[in-house]
Design a protein around this motif. Structure first.
Motif, short mmCIF file in Angstrom:
data_model
loop_
_atom_site.label_atom_id
_atom_site.label_comp_id
_atom_site.label_asym_id
_atom_site.label_seq_id
_atom_site.Cartn_x
_atom_site.Cartn_y
_atom_site.Cartn_z
N GLY A 1 6.75 -15.45 5.96
CA GLY A 1 6.36 -16.75 5.02
C GLY A 1 4.98 -17.12 5.71
N ASP A 2 4.80 -17.24 7.11
CA ASP A 2 3.90 -17.89 7.74
C ASP A 2 2.63 -17.01 7.40
OD1 ASP A 2 5.14 -19.74 8.85
OD2 ASP A 2 5.05 -18.78 10.99
N HIS A 3 2.60 -15.69 7.07
CA HIS A 3 1.44 -15.00 6.64
C HIS A 3 1.31 -15.04 5.04
CE1 HIS A 3 1.83 -13.07 10.77
NE2 HIS A 3 0.45 -12.75 10.56
N PHE A 4 2.48 -15.06 4.46
CA PHE A 4 2.13 -14.80 2.89
C PHE A 4 1.88 -16.29 2.37
CE2 PHE A 4 2.62 -11.45 0.39
CZ PHE A 4 2.95 -11.82 -0.98
N LYS A 5 2.20 -17.52 2.89
CA LYS A 5 2.18 -18.66 2.06
C LYS A 5 0.59 -19.12 2.13
CE LYS A 5 6.46 -21.06 3.39
NZ LYS A 5 7.10 -21.89 4.29
N PRO A 6 -0.41 -18.73 2.99
CA PRO A 6 -1.55 -19.14 2.68
C PRO A 6 -2.15 -18.32 1.37
CG PRO A 6 -1.55 -18.67 5.02
CD PRO A 6 -0.30 -18.17 4.26
N ALA A 7 -1.71 -17.23 1.00
CA ALA A 7 -2.21 -16.51 0.14
C ALA A 7 -1.47 -16.85 -1.32
CB ALA A 7 -2.00 -14.99 0.26
N LYS B 1 3.03 -1.95 7.14
CA LYS B 1 1.78 -2.55 6.74
C LYS B 1 2.03 -4.12 7.03
CE LYS B 1 -2.03 -1.74 3.28
NZ LYS B 1 -2.44 -0.75 4.39
N ASP B 2 1.05 -4.82 7.66
CA ASP B 2 1.16 -6.12 7.81
C ASP B 2 0.90 -7.07 6.56
OD1 ASP B 2 -1.98 -7.35 7.56
OD2 ASP B 2 -2.06 -5.73 8.98
N VAL B 3 1.09 -8.19 6.34
CA VAL B 3 1.33 -8.82 5.27
C VAL B 3 -0.24 -9.13 4.48
CG1 VAL B 3 2.12 -10.78 3.74
CG2 VAL B 3 3.49 -9.83 5.50
N GLN B 4 -1.01 -9.54 5.44
CA GLN B 4 -2.32 -9.83 5.22
C GLN B 4 -3.14 -8.57 4.60
OE1 GLN B 4 -3.61 -12.76 5.22
NE2 GLN B 4 -5.46 -12.05 4.40
N SER B 5 -2.74 -7.48 5.04
CA SER B 5 -3.33 -6.28 4.62
C SER B 5 -2.69 -6.02 2.88
CB SER B 5 -2.94 -5.09 5.33
OG SER B 5 -3.57 -5.15 6.45
N LEU B 6 -1.59 -6.45 2.84
CA LEU B 6 -1.10 -6.07 1.41
C LEU B 6 -2.08 -7.18 0.58
CD1 LEU B 6 2.76 -6.22 2.11
CD2 LEU B 6 1.30 -4.45 1.74
N VAL B 7 -2.10 -8.39 1.01
CA VAL B 7 -3.01 -9.26 -0.18
C VAL B 7 -4.11 -8.58 -0.16
CG1 VAL B 7 -3.87 -11.46 0.15
CG2 VAL B 7 -1.50 -11.38 1.06
N ASP C 1 1.87 2.18 0.52
CA ASP C 1 1.99 2.71 2.07
C ASP C 1 2.41 1.38 2.67
OD1 ASP C 1 -0.19 1.10 1.35
OD2 ASP C 1 -1.52 1.95 2.81
N VAL C 2 3.36 0.67 2.15
CA VAL C 2 3.97 -0.60 3.00
C VAL C 2 4.56 0.03 4.27
CG1 VAL C 2 5.85 -2.26 3.05
CG2 VAL C 2 4.47 -1.79 0.62
N ALA C 3 5.44 1.20 4.03
CA ALA C 3 5.78 1.84 5.30
C ALA C 3 4.94 3.12 5.54
CB ALA C 3 7.36 2.36 5.27
N GLY C 4 4.68 3.40 6.79
CA GLY C 4 3.87 4.65 7.07
C GLY C 4 4.62 5.37 8.05
N ILE C 5 4.32 6.76 8.38
CA ILE C 5 4.59 7.39 9.57
C ILE C 5 3.42 8.39 9.82
CG2 ILE C 5 5.81 9.30 10.55
CD1 ILE C 5 8.21 8.40 9.19
N ARG C 6 2.53 8.32 11.08
CA ARG C 6 1.40 9.13 11.55
C ARG C 6 2.24 10.17 12.70
NH1 ARG C 6 -2.35 5.90 14.21
NH2 ARG C 6 -2.94 5.25 12.05
N VAL C 7 1.94 11.36 11.79
CA VAL C 7 2.52 12.85 12.66
C VAL C 7 1.46 13.39 13.13
CG1 VAL C 7 3.96 14.87 12.30
CG2 VAL C 7 4.33 12.84 10.76
N VAL C 8 1.29 13.46 14.50
CA VAL C 8 0.47 14.27 15.10
C VAL C 8 0.97 15.60 16.01
CG1 VAL C 8 -1.17 14.32 17.10
CG2 VAL C 8 -0.45 12.13 16.04
N THR C 9 0.33 16.52 15.18
CA THR C 9 0.50 17.95 15.70
C THR C 9 -0.34 18.56 16.75
OG1 THR C 9 -0.67 19.06 13.86
CG2 THR C 9 1.23 18.07 13.20
#
Length: 231
Positions: free
Chosen positions: A15-21, A75-81, A102-110
């Protein structure tokens, strides 16, 4: 192999992140966002478990771990905005759900380049994993020199009300590519360095990316020769 899991944002922090937007979003909208994050993280957990199982199977059957490590992120809310703004989309939870993959992501390093495509192949062979989109920045690097394989997949998540398909972005890259990408990201986004120096180091990194690709190809060749000799 390390699987790093970050805690889901709590309701107040969302809520704190999303309300300003938004213009005083109501509780129902914030609740929908919290539910979206919970569902997305559950999807990432499902993919993470599948990848861990595949890596363990290869260790047992082939004495090789294609995955060096994995990192899971939300992904943080500000990035979504910001991403909705770049897409010229109205700020709403429905638009996040329908247009942000890409709200959720996985980095796979091989360990090796071949492992990147092996992981992709094995994951997509699973009947409950559906490929949504694919971008191969290894075969076609970005102008900056960035290399990585990006895929978005849908995986079913089972909840109290039934199953729901959830999108998860997976970035698959080698150790060398990951080191390069981390440094380039720090240069571009995490420093207040003079623009001329950023350009200079950016040009240096572009050359280093090509050198790293050549070195990793040669090291993979040696690894394959050793495997062939051991058979």
């Amino acid at each position: 192999m390390i699987l790093e899991r970050r805690n889901l944002m709590n309701f107040k922090k969302i809520g704190d992140h999303f309300k300003p937007a938004l213009d005083a979003p109501d509780v129902a909208e914030l609740q929908k966002l919290a539910q979206l994050y919970q569902l997305s993280q559950a999807g990432a957990n499902e993919i993470g478990t599948k990848l861990e199982n595949l890596d363990a199977e290869f260790q047992v059957n082939h004495d090789h771990n294609p995955i060096h490590h994995m990192e899971e992120r939300m992904k943080d809310v500000q990035s979504l905005v910001q991403k909705l703004a770049r897409k010229n989309l109205a700020l709403s939870i429905d638009n996040v759900q329908d247009h942000i993959f890409d709200v959720a992501g996985i980095r796979v390093v091989t360990n090796y380049i071949a492992d990147v495509y092996l992981i992709e192949k094995l994951l997509l062979k699973q009947t409950d994993v559906t490929l949504i989109r694919r971008k191969d920045y290894i075969k076609t690097p970005k102008p900056s020199g960035y290399r990585s394989l990006h895929i978005v997949v849908a995986v079913p998540v089972f909840q109290a009300q039934g199953s729901q398909a959830v999108n998860v972005e997976i970035q698959i890259r080698t150790v060398g590519m990951d080191m390069w990408a981390s440094l380039e990201h720090k240069l571009r986004y995490k420093t207040d360095m003079d623009a001329k120096l950023v350009e200079q180091y950016g040009n240096d990194l572009q050359g280093y990316a090509n050198e790293l690709a050549q070195i990793e190809t040669k090291m993979q060749h040696i690894y394959q020769q050793l495997n062939d000799f051991a058979k």
